[in-house]
Design a protein around this motif. Structure first.
Motif, PDB file in Angstrom:
ATOM      1  N   MET A 192      31.323  34.445  33.847  1.00 16.84           N
ATOM      2  CA  MET A 192      31.679  35.817  34.231  1.00 16.84           C
ATOM      3  C   MET A 192      30.703  36.862  33.697  1.00 16.84           C
ATOM      4  O   MET A 192      30.290  37.763  34.435  1.00 16.84           O
ATOM      5  N   ASP A 193      30.332  36.761  32.428  1.00 15.87           N
ATOM      6  CA  ASP A 193      29.410  37.760  31.868  1.00 15.87           C
ATOM      7  C   ASP A 193      28.053  37.719  32.571  1.00 15.87           C
ATOM      8  O   ASP A 193      27.459  38.762  32.857  1.00 15.87           O
ATOM      9  N   ARG A 194      27.579  36.518  32.847  1.00 17.22           N
ATOM     10  CA  ARG A 194      26.298  36.385  33.547  1.00 17.22           C
ATOM     11  C   ARG A 194      26.395  37.003  34.942  1.00 17.22           C
ATOM     12  O   ARG A 194      25.450  37.668  35.410  1.00 17.22           O
ATOM     13  N   ASN A 195      27.537  36.820  35.593  1.00 19.38           N
ATOM     14  CA  ASN A 195      27.718  37.398  36.923  1.00 19.38           C
ATOM     15  C   ASN A 195      27.675  38.923  36.883  1.00 19.38           C
ATOM     16  O   ASN A 195      27.037  39.565  37.715  1.00 19.38           O
ATOM     17  N   VAL A 196      28.366  39.496  35.899  1.00 15.98           N
ATOM     18  CA  VAL A 196      28.391  40.959  35.783  1.00 15.98           C
ATOM     19  C   VAL A 196      26.989  41.478  35.449  1.00 15.98           C
ATOM     20  O   VAL A 196      26.570  42.525  35.954  1.00 15.98           O
ATOM     21  N   ASP A 197      26.271  40.753  34.598  1.00 15.38           N
ATOM     22  CA  ASP A 197      24.873  41.140  34.315  1.00 15.38           C
ATOM     23  C   ASP A 197      24.063  41.200  35.599  1.00 15.38           C
ATOM     24  O   ASP A 197      23.234  42.108  35.802  1.00 15.38           O
ATOM     25  N   GLU A 198      24.294  40.237  36.473  1.00 13.29           N
ATOM     26  CA  GLU A 198      23.572  40.178  37.746  1.00 13.29           C
ATOM     27  C   GLU A 198      23.922  41.372  38.630  1.00 13.29           C
ATOM     28  O   GLU A 198      23.045  41.996  39.233  1.00 13.29           O
ATOM     29  N   PHE A 199      25.220  41.726  38.679  1.00 14.80           N
ATOM     30  CA  PHE A 199      25.627  42.890  39.470  1.00 14.80           C
ATOM     31  C   PHE A 199      24.965  44.152  38.921  1.00 14.80           C
ATOM     32  O   PHE A 199      24.441  44.977  39.682  1.00 14.80           O
ATOM     33  N   GLU A 200      24.993  44.287  37.600  1.00 13.34           N
ATOM     34  CA  GLU A 200      24.443  45.499  36.979  1.00 13.34           C
ATOM     35  C   GLU A 200      22.929  45.598  37.165  1.00 13.34           C
ATOM     36  O   GLU A 200      22.374  46.697  37.255  1.00 13.34           O
ATOM     37  N   GLY A 265      33.420  61.665  34.684  1.00 12.42           N
ATOM     38  CA  GLY A 265      34.395  61.646  35.767  1.00 12.42           C
ATOM     39  C   GLY A 265      33.787  61.684  37.151  1.00 12.42           C
ATOM     40  O   GLY A 265      34.463  62.045  38.127  1.00 12.42           O
ATOM     41  N   ASP A 266      32.516  61.289  37.269  1.00 16.65           N
ATOM     42  CA  ASP A 266      31.887  61.265  38.593  1.00 16.65           C
ATOM     43  C   ASP A 266      31.964  59.862  39.194  1.00 16.65           C
ATOM     44  O   ASP A 266      32.537  58.941  38.601  1.00 16.65           O
ATOM     45  N   CYS A 267      31.365  59.699  40.366  1.00 17.53           N
ATOM     46  CA  CYS A 267      31.420  58.402  41.055  1.00 17.53           C
ATOM     47  C   CYS A 267      30.760  57.309  40.225  1.00 17.53           C
ATOM     48  O   CYS A 267      31.229  56.162  40.204  1.00 17.53           O
ATOM     49  N   TYR A 268      29.687  57.641  39.543  1.00 15.94           N
ATOM     50  CA  TYR A 268      28.986  56.667  38.712  1.00 15.94           C
ATOM     51  C   TYR A 268      29.875  56.188  37.570  1.00 15.94           C
ATOM     52  O   TYR A 268      29.910  54.992  37.266  1.00 15.94           O
ATOM     53  N   ASP A 269      30.602  57.100  36.940  1.00 17.92           N
ATOM     54  CA  ASP A 269      31.483  56.712  35.837  1.00 17.92           C
ATOM     55  C   ASP A 269      32.620  55.816  36.311  1.00 17.92           C
ATOM     56  O   ASP A 269      33.039  54.891  35.609  1.00 17.92           O
ATOM     57  N   ARG A 270      33.132  56.066  37.499  1.00 22.13           N
ATOM     58  CA  ARG A 270      34.190  55.199  38.022  1.00 22.13           C
ATOM     59  C   ARG A 270      33.658  53.789  38.272  1.00 22.13           C
ATOM     60  O   ARG A 270      34.357  52.791  38.024  1.00 22.13           O
ATOM     61  N   TYR A 271      32.427  53.713  38.739  1.00 18.76           N
ATOM     62  CA  TYR A 271      31.768  52.401  38.890  1.00 18.76           C
ATOM     63  C   TYR A 271      31.616  51.719  37.531  1.00 18.76           C
ATOM     64  O   TYR A 271      31.931  50.533  37.373  1.00 18.76           O
ATOM     65  N   MET A 272      31.141  52.461  36.526  1.00 14.88           N
ATOM     66  CA  MET A 272      30.893  51.878  35.209  1.00 14.88           C
ATOM     67  C   MET A 272      32.176  51.400  34.541  1.00 14.88           C
ATOM     68  O   MET A 272      32.180  50.380  33.832  1.00 14.88           O
ATOM     69  N   VAL A 273      33.271  52.116  34.754  1.00 14.89           N
ATOM     70  CA  VAL A 273      34.556  51.679  34.195  1.00 14.89           C
ATOM     71  C   VAL A 273      34.967  50.340  34.796  1.00 14.89           C
ATOM     72  O   VAL A 273      35.412  49.427  34.085  1.00 14.89           O
ATOM     73  N   ARG A 274      34.792  50.183  36.098  1.00 18.52           N
ATOM     74  CA  ARG A 274      35.157  48.911  36.736  1.00 18.52           C
ATOM     75  C   ARG A 274      34.285  47.763  36.218  1.00 18.52           C
ATOM     76  O   ARG A 274      34.778  46.654  35.986  1.00 18.52           O
ATOM     77  N   VAL A 275      33.018  48.027  36.027  1.00 18.69           N
ATOM     78  CA  VAL A 275      32.130  46.999  35.476  1.00 18.69           C
ATOM     79  C   VAL A 275      32.585  46.592  34.083  1.00 18.69           C
ATOM     80  O   VAL A 275      32.666  45.399  33.752  1.00 18.69           O
ATOM     81  N   ALA A 276      32.905  47.580  33.240  1.00 18.44           N
ATOM     82  CA  ALA A 276      33.363  47.281  31.881  1.00 18.44           C
ATOM     83  C   ALA A 276      34.686  46.531  31.897  1.00 18.44           C
ATOM     84  O   ALA A 276      34.925  45.646  31.056  1.00 18.44           O
ATOM     85  N   GLU A 277      35.557  46.845  32.846  1.00 19.45           N
ATOM     86  CA  GLU A 277      36.843  46.146  32.936  1.00 19.45           C
ATOM     87  C   GLU A 277      36.650  44.685  33.317  1.00 19.45           C
ATOM     88  O   GLU A 277      37.436  43.815  32.905  1.00 19.45           O
ATOM     89  N   MET A 278      35.631  44.385  34.092  1.00 20.54           N
ATOM     90  CA  MET A 278      35.351  42.990  34.439  1.00 20.54           C
ATOM     91  C   MET A 278      35.006  42.194  33.184  1.00 20.54           C
ATOM     92  O   MET A 278      35.410  41.032  33.037  1.00 20.54           O
ATOM     93  N   ARG A 279      34.296  42.812  32.263  1.00 22.33           N
ATOM     94  CA  ARG A 279      33.958  42.125  31.007  1.00 22.33           C
ATOM     95  C   ARG A 279      35.197  41.974  30.126  1.00 22.33           C
ATOM     96  O   ARG A 279      35.355  40.949  29.436  1.00 22.33           O
ATOM     97  N   GLN A 280      36.092  42.957  30.146  1.00 20.28           N
ATOM     98  CA  GLN A 280      37.322  42.850  29.366  1.00 20.28           C
ATOM     99  C   GLN A 280      38.245  41.772  29.948  1.00 20.28           C
ATOM    100  O   GLN A 280      38.960  41.101  29.201  1.00 20.28           O
ATOM    101  N   SER A 281      38.226  41.612  31.251  1.00 21.15           N
ATOM    102  CA  SER A 281      39.029  40.551  31.874  1.00 21.15           C
ATOM    103  C   SER A 281      38.590  39.183  31.354  1.00 21.15           C
ATOM    104  O   SER A 281      39.421  38.288  31.149  1.00 21.15           O
ATOM    105  N   ARG A 282      37.301  39.027  31.136  1.00 23.77           N
ATOM    106  CA  ARG A 282      36.807  37.767  30.574  1.00 23.77           C
ATOM    107  C   ARG A 282      37.379  37.533  29.181  1.00 23.77           C
ATOM    108  O   ARG A 282      37.805  36.418  28.850  1.00 23.77           O
ATOM    109  N   ARG A 283      37.419  38.571  28.343  1.00 25.91           N
ATOM    110  CA  ARG A 283      38.002  38.444  27.000  1.00 25.91           C
ATOM    111  C   ARG A 283      39.468  38.013  27.084  1.00 25.91           C
ATOM    112  O   ARG A 283      39.913  37.122  26.351  1.00 25.91           O
ATOM    113  N   ILE A 284      40.204  38.649  27.985  1.00 28.03           N
ATOM    114  CA  ILE A 284      41.629  38.325  28.129  1.00 28.03           C
ATOM    115  C   ILE A 284      41.808  36.893  28.598  1.00 28.03           C
ATOM    116  O   ILE A 284      42.661  36.143  28.086  1.00 28.03           O
ATOM    117  N   LEU A 285      41.012  36.471  29.573  1.00 28.83           N
ATOM    118  CA  LEU A 285      41.118  35.112  30.106  1.00 28.83           C
ATOM    119  C   LEU A 285      40.798  34.066  29.044  1.00 28.83           C
ATOM    120  O   LEU A 285      41.477  33.030  28.951  1.00 28.83           O
TER     121      LEU A 285
END
Length: 379
Positions: A192-200, A265-285
């Protein structure tokens, strides 16, 4: 000369001169479904926006009042059809509270595992399509959909369905995870982390992507709260509110994870929050898989399910925000009242305010940053 004229709760910018009214949608690739924006333009600048919805209305809430509680599970799959697991869960929780059903511990852990996989898959769609809205021409989306496909394969292995899963049900889950399925999930979590790195690598530092998204559609924290905005939209405006922390459910209170926020609170920040949440999902899993206990996956549920008179409400943190189900029983086999708090519908309320003053092309990006799904807008 330009003046600000209050219209309802929003400020519309009105200029002297000729204005043009255009329709975006309801059949338009950038409206993410049958959604219509009536834009009033001065040149290419949006001076007013009126959202129009209802083209997909399916009367889910009324239909659910004439079906049994078990039959109603299928409706939850078709609300946020990009995140059915996280829509199954609050309905199951509300029904369990109504009927006093205890959920086995193993089932609670499986629910968390499935919901966090679903969060990752939903955010894959969100950032992939958002990149396309910003002009990336689908290359990032191909990468994000590749990983979403792996999650859908896991769902298929778990319950025999990929999108309309009906997997999380009142009392637990439809069936247990096999050891083979758990091994597949572990393999995906490792990547998962490698995948998110690729997206970023394709988006986060891309100067064109940043130019299209930064300082666009700024949503101040006080406005977000006033409009009852939740999910990544709210956290992108600096408010660290997440139902998993505010009102812990299932076994989230046993797990360690952070609530990502951004400040602009702009469009970029909303994108960045979703990216960070993907990494947190990995921690939870990782934690949920480590602590997954043995045991049954379904509690004691009456053969004829007829809850006593009463009402219950349950809410959870879906990938798009807070989703809630209100159910009222009159002692029959079907609910007397059935109502859904759908985050996509509520988050759309601020769209008119966000797009005013921006260009038409920016309106597409702003709508994409909200991450709506029409199934739960026109429920």
């Amino acid at each position: 000369m330009a003046v600000d004229v209050p219209v309802g709760e929003q400020q519309e910018l009105v200029r002297e001169g000729d204005l043009l009214t255009i329709n975006m949608g309801p059949q338009h690739p950038s409206t993410h479904g049958v959604f219509r924006m009536i834009l009033t333009l001065d040149g290419e600048t949006v001076v007013a926006c009126r959202p129009v919805m209802g083209y997909l209305h399916r009367s889910v809430e009324k239909l659910a009042e004439s079906r049994t509680y078990l039959q109603d599970v299928i409706f939850t799959d078709r609300l946020d059809y990009l995140a059915p697991m996280t829509t199954n869960l609050p309905f199951a929780m509300a029904t369990e509270r109504l009927a006093g059903i205890q959920v086995p511990e193993r089932a609670e852990y499986i629910r968390v595992i499935m919901c966090e996989l679903q969060r990752f898959a939903s955010h894959c769609v969100a950032i992939g399509t958002f990149a396309s809205d910003a002009g990336a021409f689908f290359t990032p989306m191909m990468y994000t959909f590749r990983e979403r496909e792996r999650i859908l394969d896991i769902f298929d292995q778990a319950c025999g369905a990929r999108m309309t899963v009906s997997y999380i049900r009142y009392g637990g889950v439809a069936r247990d995870l096999t050891e083979e399925a758990i091994d597949v999930i572990r393999g995906f979590v490792d990547d998962m982390d490698r995948n998110v790195d690729e997206f970023e690598s394709m988006l986060t530092s891309n100067e064109i992507f940043k130019a299209r998204t930064q300082q666009i559609g700024i949503l101040p924290a006080d406005v977000a709260i006033a409009y009852s905005i939740t999910g990544p939209m709210l956290r992108g405006s600096g408010v660290a509110y997440d139902v998993r922390r505010a009102e812990p459910y299932s076994v989230y209170d046993r797990l360690e994870f952070d609530i990502p926020t951004r400040q602009t609170g702009d469009c970029y920040d909303r994108y960045m929050v979703r990216v960070a949440e993907m990494r947190q999902s990995r921690r939870i899993l990782q934690q949920a898989l480590r602590d997954l206990p043995r045991g049954p996956v379904m509690g004691k549920v009456p053969r004829v399910f007829r809850p006593a008179k009463g009402y219950a409400y349950a809410r959870t943190e879906s990938p798009k925000g807070e989703i809630g189900f209100y159910i009222e029983s009159d002692g029959k086999t079907e609910p007397y009242r059935f109502h859904i708090r759908a985050p996509s519908f509520i988050n759309l309320g601020v769209l008119s305010r966000l797009v005013v003053g921006h260009k038409v092309a920016d309106a597409v990006v702003i709508l994409g940053s909200i991450d709506i799904v029409m199934g739960e807008v026109d429920r």
